[in-house]
Design a protein around this motif. Structure first.
Motif, PDB file in Angstrom:
ATOM      1  N   ILE A 165       0.833  -1.202   0.000  1.00  0.00           N
ATOM      2  CA  ILE A 165       0.000   0.000   0.000  1.00  0.00           C
ATOM      3  C   ILE A 165       0.869   1.254   0.000  1.00  0.00           C
ATOM      4  O   ILE A 165       0.605   2.226  -0.721  1.00  0.00           O
ATOM      5  CB  ILE A 165      -0.955  -0.008   1.207  1.00  0.00           C
ATOM      6  CG1 ILE A 165      -1.932  -1.195   1.087  1.00  0.00           C
ATOM      7  CG2 ILE A 165      -1.730   1.315   1.305  1.00  0.00           C
ATOM      8  CD1 ILE A 165      -2.707  -1.493   2.354  1.00  0.00           C
ATOM      9  N   ALA A 166       1.948   1.213   0.778  1.00  0.00           N
ATOM     10  CA  ALA A 166       2.857   2.357   0.831  1.00  0.00           C
ATOM     11  C   ALA A 166       3.475   2.627  -0.536  1.00  0.00           C
ATOM     12  O   ALA A 166       3.621   3.783  -0.958  1.00  0.00           O
ATOM     13  CB  ALA A 166       3.947   2.104   1.864  1.00  0.00           C
ATOM     14  N   LEU A 167       3.821   1.571  -1.245  1.00  0.00           N
ATOM     15  CA  LEU A 167       4.476   1.732  -2.542  1.00  0.00           C
ATOM     16  C   LEU A 167       3.491   2.096  -3.660  1.00  0.00           C
ATOM     17  O   LEU A 167       3.828   2.857  -4.570  1.00  0.00           O
ATOM     18  CB  LEU A 167       5.217   0.443  -2.908  1.00  0.00           C
ATOM     19  CG  LEU A 167       6.476   0.177  -2.067  1.00  0.00           C
ATOM     20  CD1 LEU A 167       6.948  -1.267  -2.235  1.00  0.00           C
ATOM     21  CD2 LEU A 167       7.581   1.139  -2.471  1.00  0.00           C
ATOM     22  N   TYR A 168       2.266   1.552  -3.574  1.00  0.00           N
ATOM     23  CA  TYR A 168       1.258   1.880  -4.592  1.00  0.00           C
ATOM     24  C   TYR A 168       0.612   3.243  -4.342  1.00  0.00           C
ATOM     25  O   TYR A 168       0.040   3.842  -5.245  1.00  0.00           O
ATOM     26  CB  TYR A 168       0.169   0.806  -4.636  1.00  0.00           C
ATOM     27  CG  TYR A 168       0.564  -0.449  -5.375  1.00  0.00           C
ATOM     28  CD1 TYR A 168       0.748  -0.436  -6.756  1.00  0.00           C
ATOM     29  CD2 TYR A 168       0.734  -1.655  -4.703  1.00  0.00           C
ATOM     30  CE1 TYR A 168       1.092  -1.589  -7.454  1.00  0.00           C
ATOM     31  CE2 TYR A 168       1.079  -2.824  -5.372  1.00  0.00           C
ATOM     32  CZ  TYR A 168       1.258  -2.784  -6.753  1.00  0.00           C
ATOM     33  OH  TYR A 168       1.604  -3.936  -7.433  1.00  0.00           O
ATOM     34  N   GLY A 169       0.680   3.694  -3.113  1.00  0.00           N
ATOM     35  CA  GLY A 169       0.118   5.005  -2.797  1.00  0.00           C
ATOM     36  C   GLY A 169      -1.245   4.968  -2.154  1.00  0.00           C
ATOM     37  O   GLY A 169      -1.613   5.874  -1.418  1.00  0.00           O
ATOM     38  N   SER A 170      -2.019   3.940  -2.452  1.00  0.00           N
ATOM     39  CA  SER A 170      -3.349   3.786  -1.849  1.00  0.00           C
ATOM     40  C   SER A 170      -3.831   2.361  -2.054  1.00  0.00           C
ATOM     41  O   SER A 170      -3.325   1.630  -2.930  1.00  0.00           O
ATOM     42  CB  SER A 170      -4.360   4.755  -2.468  1.00  0.00           C
ATOM     43  OG  SER A 170      -4.644   4.373  -3.808  1.00  0.00           O
ATOM     44  N   ILE A 171      -4.815   1.983  -1.272  1.00  0.00           N
ATOM     45  CA  ILE A 171      -5.399   0.650  -1.438  1.00  0.00           C
ATOM     46  C   ILE A 171      -6.093   0.544  -2.785  1.00  0.00           C
ATOM     47  O   ILE A 171      -5.953  -0.462  -3.497  1.00  0.00           O
ATOM     48  CB  ILE A 171      -6.394   0.360  -0.287  1.00  0.00           C
ATOM     49  CG1 ILE A 171      -5.634   0.156   1.028  1.00  0.00           C
ATOM     50  CG2 ILE A 171      -7.250  -0.870  -0.599  1.00  0.00           C
ATOM     51  CD1 ILE A 171      -6.515   0.024   2.245  1.00  0.00           C
ATOM     52  N   ALA A 172      -6.829   1.554  -3.150  1.00  0.00           N
ATOM     53  CA  ALA A 172      -7.571   1.534  -4.420  1.00  0.00           C
ATOM     54  C   ALA A 172      -6.631   1.339  -5.608  1.00  0.00           C
ATOM     55  O   ALA A 172      -6.896   0.533  -6.510  1.00  0.00           O
ATOM     56  CB  ALA A 172      -8.374   2.822  -4.579  1.00  0.00           C
ATOM     57  N   ASN A 173      -5.515   2.065  -5.607  1.00  0.00           N
ATOM     58  CA  ASN A 173      -4.558   1.941  -6.712  1.00  0.00           C
ATOM     59  C   ASN A 173      -3.891   0.567  -6.691  1.00  0.00           C
ATOM     60  O   ASN A 173      -3.648  -0.035  -7.746  1.00  0.00           O
ATOM     61  CB  ASN A 173      -3.503   3.034  -6.634  1.00  0.00           C
ATOM     62  CG  ASN A 173      -2.606   3.047  -7.858  1.00  0.00           C
ATOM     63  OD1 ASN A 173      -3.093   3.000  -8.996  1.00  0.00           O
ATOM     64  ND2 ASN A 173      -1.297   3.095  -7.648  1.00  0.00           N
ATOM     65  N   ALA A 174      -3.607   0.079  -5.498  1.00  0.00           N
ATOM     66  CA  ALA A 174      -2.984  -1.242  -5.381  1.00  0.00           C
ATOM     67  C   ALA A 174      -3.885  -2.319  -5.968  1.00  0.00           C
ATOM     68  O   ALA A 174      -3.441  -3.156  -6.768  1.00  0.00           O
ATOM     69  CB  ALA A 174      -2.677  -1.545  -3.913  1.00  0.00           C
ATOM     70  N   GLN A 176      -6.328  -1.957  -8.101  1.00  0.00           N
ATOM     71  CA  GLN A 176      -6.475  -1.719  -9.540  1.00  0.00           C
ATOM     72  C   GLN A 176      -5.277  -2.242 -10.322  1.00  0.00           C
ATOM     73  O   GLN A 176      -5.437  -2.919 -11.349  1.00  0.00           O
ATOM     74  CB  GLN A 176      -6.655  -0.223  -9.799  1.00  0.00           C
ATOM     75  CG  GLN A 176      -6.834   0.127 -11.280  1.00  0.00           C
ATOM     76  CD  GLN A 176      -6.945   1.629 -11.500  1.00  0.00           C
ATOM     77  OE1 GLN A 176      -6.716   2.428 -10.608  1.00  0.00           O
ATOM     78  NE2 GLN A 176      -7.291   2.018 -12.710  1.00  0.00           N
ATOM     79  N   GLN A 177      -4.073  -1.939  -9.863  1.00  0.00           N
ATOM     80  CA  GLN A 177      -2.861  -2.349 -10.572  1.00  0.00           C
ATOM     81  C   GLN A 177      -2.668  -3.867 -10.513  1.00  0.00           C
ATOM     82  O   GLN A 177      -2.304  -4.500 -11.509  1.00  0.00           O
ATOM     83  CB  GLN A 177      -1.638  -1.642  -9.976  1.00  0.00           C
ATOM     84  CG  GLN A 177      -1.630  -0.138 -10.162  1.00  0.00           C
ATOM     85  CD  GLN A 177      -1.691   0.265 -11.625  1.00  0.00           C
ATOM     86  OE1 GLN A 177      -1.048  -0.338 -12.488  1.00  0.00           O
ATOM     87  NE2 GLN A 177      -2.486   1.291 -11.917  1.00  0.00           N
TER      88      GLN A 177
END
Length: 277
Positions: A165-174, A176-177
């Protein structure tokens, strides 16, 4: 089944043997029989199938009185026959496998049975807190105990944890990616440390939400809220779960409870081998 595990255990025995077992070498070619004895009062046995396949590699015949996952009691639990040298070089390693796996199965089974008396469909799962090089044996033992193995490897399920989560920036982005590369046959699980994170994970499309380090009352309250809004989601409780108080963590809305102590803190189950003729 278990071919690679068996191969690795055979290699361990050969390494243990070294150039030659000098104490046993004069007995090479002598046919003999032995028995395996459980020294504890009772246990859930695990490792039978693996040990039998290892013994076959050394032309040792074996007959166990119980199958993996069954309860055994103090006394003779198996008979072996074959070349005395092979029996002796296999002795300690096969006993170690039985002791290690049965210790885990015995502890896990006791917790599983207590939990299922309250909620029959609850899953008590292991975690990835396993001992390097022996994780497969530990997970198999959990299965024999009636528990859930959880992930056997990183590709079993896409588990998004705090560092992701820290590396993706958010749970939503994580979510999604990760979803872009994930097979339809795999699930996404998100570790949530707060109520806000849990709802963000559910809204983002996670299949499983792990409530990490919540107290029993906090977890029960949040699980109810999540199920009301997202009834299809699986809810796992993990982190700091005290197996001695497993009953406190069980509620209608929690589907899985994963416990690191199933594999990290075990009480030794003692087996011995005795020559009978």
């Amino acid at each position: 089944m278990y071919d690679k595990i068996v191969e690795n255990i055979v290699d361990l025995i050969r390494k243990d043997e070294g150039f030659i077992d000098f104490a046993s070498y004069p007995l090479k070619g002598k046919k003999t029989s032995a028995c395996i004895i459980l020294k504890n009062e009772e246990a859930i046995i695990s490792g039978v199938e693996i040990v039998q396949k290892v013994l076959e590699k050394f032309n040792i015949e074996s007959e166990f009185k119980a199958k993996d996952g069954e309860r055994i009691f103090k006394g003779e639990i198996a008979t072996l026959s074959g070349d005395a040298y092979n029996l002796l070089i296999c002795e300690r390693t096969i006993l170690n496998v039985l002791s290690f796996m049965s210790s885990i199965a015995t502890k896990a089974n006791a917790i599983v049975e207590r939990a299922k008396k309250i909620k029959p469909d609850i899953k008590i799962a292991a975690t990835r807190k396993t001992i390097p090089f022996t994780g497969e044996l530990q997970k198999i033992a959990i299965m024999h105990a009636g528990g859930d193995t959880h992930r056997l490897n990183l590709s079993d399920c896409a588990m998004i944890k705090d560092n992701h989560i820290a590396l993706y920036g958010s749970i939503a982005n994580a979510v999604q990616q990760v979803r872009k590369n994930l097979s339809f046959s795999k699930k996404i699980e998100v570790e949530a440390e707060t109520e806000e994170m849990a709802f963000e994970a559910a809204k983002a499309g996670a299949d499983i939400v792990m409530l990490d380090n919540f107290s029993p009352s906090q977890a029960s309250s949040l699980a109810k809220k999540l199920k009301e809004s997202y009834p299809h989601i699986l809810i796992e409780l993990s982190g700091g779960v005290n197996p001695e108080k497993i009953e406190e963590y069980i509620c209608e809305h929690i589907d899985i409870i994963s416990i690191g102590k199933l594999t990290t803190e075990i009480k030794y189950i003692d087996f011995s081998m005795e020559i009978v003729k």
